[in-house]
Design an enzyme around this catalytic site. Sequence first.
Site, PDB file in Angstrom:
ATOM      1  N   ILE A 304       0.823  -1.215   0.000  1.00 25.97           N
ATOM      2  CA  ILE A 304       0.000   0.000   0.000  1.00 25.97           C
ATOM      3  C   ILE A 304       0.856   1.263   0.000  1.00 25.97           C
ATOM      4  O   ILE A 304       0.387   2.325  -0.408  1.00 25.97           O
ATOM      5  CB  ILE A 304      -0.948  -0.031   1.221  1.00 25.97           C
ATOM      6  CG1 ILE A 304      -2.048   1.029   1.077  1.00 25.97           C
ATOM      7  CG2 ILE A 304      -0.181   0.132   2.521  1.00 25.97           C
ATOM      8  CD1 ILE A 304      -3.139   0.910   2.119  1.00 25.97           C
ATOM      9  N   CYS A 365      -3.314  -3.839  -3.836  1.00 21.45           N
ATOM     10  CA  CYS A 365      -2.368  -3.693  -2.735  1.00 21.45           C
ATOM     11  C   CYS A 365      -2.916  -4.201  -1.410  1.00 21.45           C
ATOM     12  O   CYS A 365      -4.122  -4.210  -1.162  1.00 21.45           O
ATOM     13  CB  CYS A 365      -1.941  -2.231  -2.590  1.00 21.45           C
ATOM     14  SG  CYS A 365      -3.269  -1.105  -2.113  1.00 21.45           S
ATOM     15  N   CYS A 366      -1.983  -4.631  -0.574  1.00 19.94           N
ATOM     16  CA  CYS A 366      -2.261  -4.913   0.843  1.00 19.94           C
ATOM     17  C   CYS A 366      -1.046  -4.394   1.606  1.00 19.94           C
ATOM     18  O   CYS A 366      -0.360  -3.488   1.114  1.00 19.94           O
ATOM     19  CB  CYS A 366      -2.529  -6.395   1.074  1.00 19.94           C
ATOM     20  SG  CYS A 366      -1.234  -7.501   0.490  1.00 19.94           S
ATOM     21  N   ALA A 367      -0.757  -4.916   2.777  1.00 16.70           N
ATOM     22  CA  ALA A 367       0.356  -4.376   3.547  1.00 16.70           C
ATOM     23  C   ALA A 367       1.700  -4.610   2.847  1.00 16.70           C
ATOM     24  O   ALA A 367       2.492  -3.689   2.655  1.00 16.70           O
ATOM     25  CB  ALA A 367       0.369  -4.981   4.948  1.00 16.70           C
TER      26      ALA A 367
END
Length: 426
Positions: A304, A365-367
């Site tokens: 992210i 996106c993610c972390a």
Amino acid sequence: MINFKTRLGYLLGVGAIFYASYGFTNFLTAQRENVPEIVFDWEHRIPFLTWTIVPYWSLNLLYALVFFLCQDLAQLRRYVVRLLLAQGIAVFGFLCFPLQISWQKPETTGISGFLFESLAGFDQPYNQAPSLHIILTIVVGTFYWRMFPKWRLLLGFWFGLIAVSILTTYQHHFLDLPTGALVGFWVLWLLPEQGISPIFVPFSQSHHRLMRYYGLGAMVCVLLAYLGGGWLWFIWGVVALCLVVLAYGRGVEIFQKQTNGKLSVATCALGLPYLLGARLNIAYWLWRKPKSAVIFENISVGSIIVSGKFEAVLDCCAELPCLNPPDAYEQALMLDLVSPSAKDLCKAVEKLDRLQQTYSSVLVCCALGYGRSVAVVLAWLLATRKIADLDQAIMLVKQARPQIVVSNALRQTILQADKLYQEKTK
């Protein structure tokens, strides 16, 4: 429009409750013997600044003025409920954990002297922690912050003075300030501007293992805070980790992520230790590694933290803010370390397919860009028949993100999401 009598009625009603409950708790505590006082040694060096009684008193005016600035009845009622909840929590704290400040104020004259005398007319040195003045500073200040965005620099300065004035007028000890801030942000979190209150969020599938892990972390913070002194800051860690425990019990709504990619101010304040830890975790795992990778044509997966570099973003990260999202920004929020449901993946595939057909560069996106985002892209590759079968899709993604691990449970969920998608698109 709200008529003047309605606004005045609400003000008088809330004001009566405020002064009655505040005075009553002062009276009860005054009857006790040996009311404790918690003060740090360094506080004795805090100067008494006479003029700061002006910003201290100004909160009363700003508090009352909001009743006449609210734009509709719903906004007025939300403000009133916030005030009443703040009052109730503070009174509970005053009665259960009575404290006092025994410092003598120097003599004052002029306008400042008049204001100090007026304050002494109804106030006694017992209603200390959590500081109701700080709680109201946050609740009232939030209203003005949202209502007057062009004046935020001045508002931040003035409400900052109000907060500091509780110390420089010798009305409170330092402990009362962070405890008041904690309650103030908790009130905002319980009664948010947007979305449903956490009180009414339905229970989702609880992830007991993760709840236990984060709960254990909260207990460790409690033990550290018990040491006192500077260790008391670990109470903040307790609050942040309890917020995460709630999220794993009730779902992504607990983080109060807004449609613009930001978390609510209350979530940021309450969860700051966890958010900082999550950022450090990203820095550790992505050190000298690519933050994103192209998977198929215009689709990338990644962290992210690089969302601002793409034309469109599908955000799967419920717990972290998207600080610089593009105009084409959509959400498919999921919890970290949890296998997403087939229903959630199917919805994410629909959103991703729309973005893929419209924009030249799309980030899912993610972390870290290793978990939730990968699951969404795998489901999309399979459901839209970009790749013939799941094993080929996994091999394709692993070429760009070799660190990913796709469990058997996730495989089955992706296959279920594929079936749901095919049924919807028939």
